[in-house]
Design an enzyme around this catalytic site. Structure first.
Site, PDB file in Angstrom:
ATOM      1  CG  ASP A   1     -12.419 -63.493  58.226  1.00 54.05           C
ATOM      2  OD1 ASP A   1     -12.975 -63.359  57.128  1.00 54.05           O
ATOM      3  OD2 ASP A   1     -11.262 -63.097  58.458  1.00 54.05           O
TER       4      ASP A   1
ATOM      5  CG  ASN B   1      -2.938 -51.658  45.195  1.00 52.42           C
ATOM      6  OD1 ASN B   1      -3.635 -51.382  44.239  1.00 52.42           O
ATOM      7  ND2 ASN B   1      -3.394 -51.658  46.438  1.00 52.42           N
TER       8      ASN B   1
END
Length: 272
Positions: free
Chosen positions: A14, A200
């Site tokens: 990552d 969202n």
């Protein structure tokens, strides 16, 4: 490896995407030996997400892996990144994922001397302080209610002042981080929102952008509010730097990196 000894095993880190950061971005202002002997430096995280979103977003914008972009990966873990011509030049997380913006249960940036303050005044040991900063802070700590942004927005609408403050701190610190990271870019072509909150929550996107008027961002409230949850789309009004929502695909990025490594290994074997 025991069950499938012939199957290639690939580790995708990552932190890898942020290895292009210059020294002035990844070095801490600490004694040099901590870096040279113990590798204490800023590494950054969410690299697979920032890599995917910046690549996909710049493609949608018509300038594939070109120009200067800011990315905001917002979820229970949150981070920001500055990307120039497809490469990370700075990011908000550091040696650990605790550094940076406010998150679900992580504090983000705090005064480093808070450790000595809590140890001296409350008698806390390093393990209790670390647990507090990682698991009991952030949105949860500020609101004393929840680490879920949906719960906090609902509570805020019902008049919960702590929830309202948690949201304000989250958005302000996020905007502050994006503004700071802009120093690593010769110019700003746009901003990408991603992650559970970034994809969202039109409310959080609008509130964050409102803290950045001097960057020329011009959010279209109609497009922002009308964007279907979980879909990609442009939400600026057509002037100033572009603003996009780009759902992340970390698994897809990991698969792409895996294919790259395996193909490279095959090529090396063929040359040998």
């Amino acid at each position: 490896m025991r069950l499938f000894p012939e199957l290639p095993q690939v580790a995708v880190f990552d932190t890898a995407f942020h290895q292009t950061m210059p020294a002035h971005a990844y070095r801490y202002a600490l004694p040099k030996f901590l870096y040279t002997q113990h590798n204490v430096r800023r590494y950054g995280f969410h690299g697979t997400s920032h890599a995917y979103v910046s690549e996909r977003g710049s493609e949608l914008a018509g300038s594939y892996k070109h120009g200067g972009w800011l990315t905001a990966h917002l979820g229970n873990g949150s981070s920001t990144c500055a990307i120039w011509n497809g490469q990370s030049v700075d990011t908000s997380m550091g040696l650990t994922p605790l550094e940076g913006v406010v998150m679900g249960t992580r504090s983000g940036d705090v005064d480093p001397s808070i450790h000595s303050f809590l140890a001296s005044n409350l008698g806390w040991d390093i393990y209790k302080i670390d647990k507090m900063l990682n698991s009991q802070s952030g949105l949860l700590g500020l609101s004393d209610l929840s680490n879920d942004m949906r719960t906090l927005i609902e509570a805020s609408e019902q008049g919960n002042e702590d929830a309202t403050l948690a949201i304000e701190v989250f958005c302000y610190r996020l905007a502050k981080s994006l503004a700071g990271l802009s120093c690593g870019l010769p110019r700003i072509d746009g901003l990408f929102f991603t992650g559970g909150i970034g994809e969202n929550s039109a409310y959080i996107r609008e509130k964050t952008v409102s803290y950045l008027p001097h960057f020329g961002f011009n959010l279209s409230k109609e497009q922002n509010d009308g964007l279907k949850r979980g879909t990609e789309g442009r939400i600026d009004a057509g002037t100033g730097p572009q603003i996009w929502v780009v759902p992340t695909d970390e698994e897809g990025r990991i698969a792409k990196e895996t294919v790259h490594v395996v193909e490279h290994e095959v090529q090396q074997a063929e040359k040998a």
